[in-house]
Scaffold this active site. Structure first.
Site, PDB file in Angstrom:
ATOM      1  N   HIS A 130     -43.457  15.639 -37.561  1.00 37.72           N
ATOM      2  CA  HIS A 130     -44.246  15.399 -38.774  1.00 37.72           C
ATOM      3  C   HIS A 130     -45.236  16.562 -38.927  1.00 37.72           C
ATOM      4  O   HIS A 130     -45.666  17.144 -37.932  1.00 37.72           O
ATOM      5  CB  HIS A 130     -45.000  14.069 -38.575  1.00 37.72           C
ATOM      6  CG  HIS A 130     -45.749  13.574 -39.775  1.00 37.72           C
ATOM      7  ND1 HIS A 130     -46.997  14.053 -40.129  1.00 37.72           N
ATOM      8  CD2 HIS A 130     -45.451  12.615 -40.676  1.00 37.72           C
ATOM      9  CE1 HIS A 130     -47.422  13.402 -41.204  1.00 37.72           C
ATOM     10  NE2 HIS A 130     -46.507  12.528 -41.564  1.00 37.72           N
ATOM     11  N   ASP A 208     -46.825  12.104 -29.978  1.00 40.19           N
ATOM     12  CA  ASP A 208     -47.167  11.520 -31.274  1.00 40.19           C
ATOM     13  C   ASP A 208     -46.479  10.146 -31.336  1.00 40.19           C
ATOM     14  O   ASP A 208     -45.263  10.064 -31.518  1.00 40.19           O
ATOM     15  CB  ASP A 208     -46.683  12.444 -32.391  1.00 40.19           C
ATOM     16  CG  ASP A 208     -46.790  11.801 -33.769  1.00 40.19           C
ATOM     17  OD1 ASP A 208     -47.142  10.612 -33.860  1.00 40.19           O
ATOM     18  OD2 ASP A 208     -46.508  12.506 -34.758  1.00 40.19           O
ATOM     19  N   GLN A 211     -44.864   6.373 -34.795  1.00 39.88           N
ATOM     20  CA  GLN A 211     -43.723   5.503 -35.129  1.00 39.88           C
ATOM     21  C   GLN A 211     -43.219   4.720 -33.913  1.00 39.88           C
ATOM     22  O   GLN A 211     -42.205   4.017 -34.021  1.00 39.88           O
ATOM     23  CB  GLN A 211     -42.569   6.328 -35.712  1.00 39.88           C
ATOM     24  CG  GLN A 211     -42.900   7.066 -36.987  1.00 39.88           C
ATOM     25  CD  GLN A 211     -43.153   6.143 -38.187  1.00 39.88           C
ATOM     26  OE1 GLN A 211     -42.881   4.949 -38.143  1.00 39.88           O
ATOM     27  NE2 GLN A 211     -43.678   6.706 -39.251  1.00 39.88           N
ATOM     28  N   LYS A 234     -49.941   1.620 -39.398  1.00 47.33           N
ATOM     29  CA  LYS A 234     -48.489   1.439 -39.318  1.00 47.33           C
ATOM     30  C   LYS A 234     -48.120   0.278 -38.409  1.00 47.33           C
ATOM     31  O   LYS A 234     -46.936  -0.004 -38.196  1.00 47.33           O
ATOM     32  CB  LYS A 234     -47.829   2.720 -38.792  1.00 47.33           C
ATOM     33  CG  LYS A 234     -47.959   3.925 -39.737  1.00 47.33           C
ATOM     34  CD  LYS A 234     -47.190   5.093 -39.183  1.00 47.33           C
ATOM     35  CE  LYS A 234     -47.599   6.427 -39.754  1.00 47.33           C
ATOM     36  NZ  LYS A 234     -47.119   6.686 -41.111  1.00 47.33           N
ATOM     37  N   CYS A 373     -43.149  14.338 -45.106  1.00 48.15           N
ATOM     38  CA  CYS A 373     -44.022  15.194 -44.284  1.00 48.15           C
ATOM     39  C   CYS A 373     -43.265  15.816 -43.130  1.00 48.15           C
ATOM     40  O   CYS A 373     -43.818  15.997 -42.028  1.00 48.15           O
ATOM     41  CB  CYS A 373     -45.249  14.434 -43.776  1.00 48.15           C
ATOM     42  SG  CYS A 373     -46.278  13.777 -45.072  1.00 48.15           S
TER      43      CYS A 373
HETATM   44  N1  7TS Z   1     -46.681  11.284 -36.953  1.00 47.13           N
HETATM   45  C1  7TS Z   1     -45.621  10.596 -37.392  1.00 47.13           C
HETATM   46  C2  7TS Z   1     -44.391  10.524 -36.552  1.00 47.13           C
HETATM   47  C3  7TS Z   1     -45.696   9.913 -38.606  1.00 47.13           C
HETATM   48  O1  7TS Z   1     -44.631   9.218 -39.029  1.00 47.13           O
HETATM   49  C4  7TS Z   1     -46.882   9.977 -39.365  1.00 47.13           C
HETATM   50  C5  7TS Z   1     -46.989   9.333 -40.709  1.00 47.13           C
HETATM   51  C6  7TS Z   1     -47.954  10.684 -38.840  1.00 47.13           C
HETATM   52  C7  7TS Z   1     -47.818  11.334 -37.635  1.00 47.13           C
HETATM   53  C8  7TS Z   1     -49.262  10.771 -39.541  1.00 47.13           C
HETATM   54  O2  7TS Z   1     -49.893   9.532 -39.517  1.00 47.13           O
HETATM   55  P1  7TS Z   1     -51.310   9.350 -40.219  1.00 47.13           P
HETATM   56  O3  7TS Z   1     -51.622   7.919 -40.021  1.00 47.13           O
HETATM   57  O4  7TS Z   1     -52.242  10.270 -39.532  1.00 47.13           O
HETATM   58  O5  7TS Z   1     -51.104   9.720 -41.662  1.00 47.13           O
HETATM   59  N2  7TS Z   1     -45.765   9.203 -41.367  1.00 47.13           N
HETATM   60  C9  7TS Z   1     -45.577   8.873 -42.638  1.00 47.13           C
HETATM   61  C10 7TS Z   1     -44.303   8.689 -43.196  1.00 47.13           C
HETATM   62  O6  7TS Z   1     -43.273   8.816 -42.572  1.00 47.13           O
HETATM   63  N3  7TS Z   1     -44.433   8.366 -44.486  1.00 47.13           N
HETATM   64  O7  7TS Z   1     -45.729   8.324 -44.774  1.00 47.13           O
HETATM   65  C11 7TS Z   1     -46.450   8.648 -43.655  1.00 47.13           C
END
Ligand code: 7TS
Length: 416
Positions: A130, A208, A211, A234, A373
């Site tokens: 990401h 990371d 997910q 999430k 992303c």
């Molecule tokens: N890493 C992964 C694997 C992700 O899927 C996401 C967000 C992030 C980092 C960033 O997370 P945040 O909470 O800091 O924004 N992924 C997604 C997606 O797949 N669609 O919208 C956000």
């Protein structure tokens, strides 16, 4: 078989906990929310915990000697204890609250990375990351002049572990930063093995977990991760709060991230000293209600059982992959079902993913379309955009059927 027989969860009872699911988003079109990888819905237990906090317990934390401040501090620090137990960290001092996964990774880059990386050093990322696990390192690279290497993916949508092993063998790698589960391909990366290999080569490992923590039982000590990042939103929790786990010795040695109140021990006009962990990394008034919500989300998920959640999701995703593979003209991305989790990403003939998402929305089906992303990954896949249906504990096979019917309609509309 009915849903009830094949799912270990009482899915109707779970769905009743999520008020947002009980709505028609267009006349007669019940919401089928298949976008939880972007952000999940929230159960009433989480919403109630946040409301109750604001109605009875709000004050600033760690400061006032009065009842409400003590309640707020208990809610905030109690959430930290729940997070510690949920990912099996060794100490509550190793749990740093951030805004989200993105901020957790940026924190490590700006502190550990800034202090430890320079010319001649190598940081290993992967092609499937990401942007939040690419861009912070690119920004730091411009300042510190180290080298970035990317582990490629195979045609099956998995990391090429031979290249990974060769990088560790041949280059002065100081850090490996890799996602546990791909938000596009659903690939579950073998991070325990990858961390072991990194350590054997003298490198640290950041995972990371954006997910993975919502879906799998994660044990940061069993993985031996040096840093592990995830977001509450999430995993049935609120937006605005995330977590950085870090090994205590590393966090102790790292310089602070932001300066301000709460993160200091002593301030004089000539300089300052830093507070103990975890407060050293939590400058300013934190997200207190959000911490209460995250604590409630952890209670909720734990009450159902992560094994049960995973088993249910697997049932629904397997069914989705089966049915999607029967749609003429549809291309699925990612590895075989037993090596993946949570998402089904696809393109349909030459119809643009945004058009698919729009037609599905008209049927009440919420998916995400675009590059998710992960632009480098899409370049590798040779497509500008994909459509992604993603699943969580409240999704049903019936919703998959609605998705498939809506896709058939999209095919007819576009004459494909
Ligand atoms: N890493 C992964 C694997 C992700 O899927 C996401 C967000 C992030 C980092 C960033 O997370 P945040 O909470 O800091 O924004 N992924 C997604 C997606 O797949 N669609 O919208 C956000």
């Amino acid at each position: 078989m009915t849903e009830q027989q094949i799912s270990p969860l009482n899915i109707e009872a779970i769905r009743a906990d999520f008020p947002a699911l009980e709505q028609d988003v267009h006349p007669g079109k019940r919401l089928a929310f298949l976008d939880s990888a972007a952000s999940s819905q929230k159960p009433r237990q989480v919403i109630d915990a946040m409301n109750a906090y604001y109605e009875t317990s709000h004050a600033n934390v760690h400061r006032g000697i009065h009842v409400l401040s003590e309640r707020a501090t208990a809610a905030y620090e109690g959430a930290r204890d729940k997070v510690r137990a949920f990912v099996n960290a060794g100490s509550r001092r190793e749990i740093i609250f951030t805004r989200n996964t993105t901020e957790a990774i940026n924190l490590v880059a700006a502190t550990w990375g800034h202090a430890n990386l320079g010319p001649g050093d190598v940081v290993v990322l992967t092609e499937m990351e990401h942007h939040s696990n690419i861009v912070p390192w690119q920004i730091l690279q411009q300042e510190r002049g180290f080298t970035l290497r990317y582990v490629p993916i195979t045609g099956a949508g998995e990391l090429d572990l031979d290249v990974y092993a060769a990088l560790l063998r041949d280059e002065p790698v100081k850090l490996v930063s890799v996602m546990h589960v791909s938000n596009v391909l659903g690939t579950v990366n073998p991070v325990a093995e990858m961390i072991g290999q990194a350590h054997a080569a003298g490198a640290l490992a950041l995972i990371d977990g954006a997910q993975s923590v919502p879906h799998l039982s994660v044990d940061v000590q069993a993985l031996d991760a040096d840093f592990y990042a995830f977001s509450a939103h999430k995993m049935a929790g609120p937006t605005g709060i995330g977590v950085l786990y870090g090994k205590r010795a590393l966090l102790d040695a790292m310089p602070p991230y932001m300066g301000g109140g709460e993160m200091i021990k002593r301030v004089t006009l000539d300089g300052s000293t830093w507070n103990d962990l975890p407060h050293k990394f939590e400058a300013g008034t934190p997200a207190i209600a959000e911490a209460a919500g995250l604590g409630a989300a952890i209670d909720y998920l734990s009450g159902i059982g992560m094994q049960n959640i995973l088993a249910h999701e697997q049932t629904v995703v397997d069914y989705a992959l089966d049915r999607l593979s029967e749609v003429p003209g549809l291309t699925l991305y990612g590895p075989a079902p037993e090596r993946r989790n949570g998402v089904a990403t696809f393109t349909l003939a030459d119809i643009h993913a945004h058009d698919i998402a729009q037609l599905l929305d008209a049927e009440g089906v919420a998916i995400r379309a675009g590059h998710h992303c992960a632009m480098p990954l899409h370049q590798r896949l040779g497509v500008a955009a994909t459509a992604r249906a993603s699943f969580y504990l409240y999704n049903t096979q019936h919703e998959v059927d609605v998705l498939i019917d809506a896709l058939e309609r999209a095919r007819r509309v576009f004459g494909r």
